[in-house]
Design an enzyme around this catalytic site. Structure first.
Site, PDB file in Angstrom:
ATOM      1  N   ASP A 170     -15.469   2.970  -7.690  1.00 50.87           N
ATOM      2  CA  ASP A 170     -15.557   2.036  -6.570  1.00 50.87           C
ATOM      3  C   ASP A 170     -16.895   2.237  -5.840  1.00 50.87           C
ATOM      4  O   ASP A 170     -17.133   3.288  -5.247  1.00 50.87           O
ATOM      5  CB  ASP A 170     -14.394   2.284  -5.613  1.00 50.87           C
ATOM      6  CG  ASP A 170     -14.244   1.204  -4.550  1.00 50.87           C
ATOM      7  OD1 ASP A 170     -15.263   0.591  -4.180  1.00 50.87           O
ATOM      8  OD2 ASP A 170     -13.111   0.986  -4.088  1.00 50.87           O
ATOM      9  N   HIS A 201     -14.233  -1.559  -7.459  1.00 51.77           N
ATOM     10  CA  HIS A 201     -13.604  -2.276  -6.358  1.00 51.77           C
ATOM     11  C   HIS A 201     -13.212  -3.679  -6.808  1.00 51.77           C
ATOM     12  O   HIS A 201     -13.943  -4.347  -7.523  1.00 51.77           O
ATOM     13  CB  HIS A 201     -14.630  -2.366  -5.225  1.00 51.77           C
ATOM     14  CG  HIS A 201     -14.055  -2.719  -3.901  1.00 51.77           C
ATOM     15  ND1 HIS A 201     -13.495  -1.794  -3.050  1.00 51.77           N
ATOM     16  CD2 HIS A 201     -13.969  -3.906  -3.265  1.00 51.77           C
ATOM     17  CE1 HIS A 201     -13.091  -2.388  -1.947  1.00 51.77           C
ATOM     18  NE2 HIS A 201     -13.362  -3.672  -2.047  1.00 51.77           N
TER      19      HIS A 201
END
Length: 232
Positions: A170, A201
């Site tokens: 992420d 993400h």
């Protein structure tokens, strides 16, 4: 029009626009679908419909209503992505969690559904953590929540089950932040963390280029089982 209902704030000084989708028959519980930074867009509407199809009352609040009601932006268009980031930067999360509390009250009082959960994405993942720590919600799930590592001081207040989905690549949540989340929450009796190796993400987004189908299905299955256990 992405919202169809208005819910009064806790202080009764405004009306929170929400999308409400009712299931067939008596709801088995309610799920608040907390948006990403892009608003109650087609993806959030789809997620809400999925929860209604599973038998839950689905409620998706318009989080940025005080700034700009009706925001619905495309994550794959750079200008719209930056506009969405701007809304998030100006968002008052403390006030926002009071709006979530108002929605919880409305679901229990006006919609007459006792068990309430929340599932949130991106900034909504942070809201899921805050809801677990600051409200009496029955269960919460956060996908790729941002800035949770900065709120670990509130973990003692988490009294109801919380599940967090963490993609290890992420680019909005650094490895150090992820390490802090694990160190702070792995031994918490009410918190379950799942890592998704190499994913970024937004991997569970319903629309756009960010979705990873296999991981999204796995995370969603875990979430569905979690809510079935804690909401009914």
């Amino acid at each position: 029009m992405t919202t169809n209902t208005q819910i009064p704030t806790l202080d009764d000084d405004g009306q929170i626009p929400v999308l409400v989708i009712k299931p067939e028959g008596t709801p088995r519980g309610a799920v608040i679908v907390q948006q990403e930074i892009f608003g109650v867009d087609a993806g959030i509407q789809k997620k809400a419909q999925q929860w209604a199809d599973r038998g839950y009352l689905a409620v998706a609040p318009d989080t940025f209503w005080r700034q700009q009601p009706g925001v619905a932006l495309d994550a794959d268009i750079p200008e719209q992505f930056q506009e969405a980031v701007g809304y998030m930067m100006k968002h008052d999360f403390d006030l926002g969690i009071r709006d979530i509390e108002a929605v919880i009250h409305w679901i229990r009082r006006d919609a007459d559904v006792a068990k309430v959960g929340l599932v949130g994405f991106c900034m909504g993942g942070r809201v899921a953590y805050m809801a677990a720590a600051r409200t009496d919600i029955d269960a919460s799930v956060g996908y790729y929540g941002v800035m949770i590592d900065q709120m670990l001081g509130e973990k003692h207040a988490i009294a109801k089950p919380l599940m967090l989905h963490i993609p290890t690549a992420d680019h909005f949540v650094s490895p150090d932040a992820q390490k802090a989340m694990h160190e702070g929450l792995d031994d918490h009796p009410k918190v379950t963390l799942y890592d998704y190796e190499g994913l970024d993400h937004g991997f569970a987004a319903e629309i756009g280029s960010r979705r990873d189908e296999a991981a999204a299905q796995l995370a969603d299955e875990r979430t569905a089982a979690f809510f079935a256990e804690h909401l009914g």
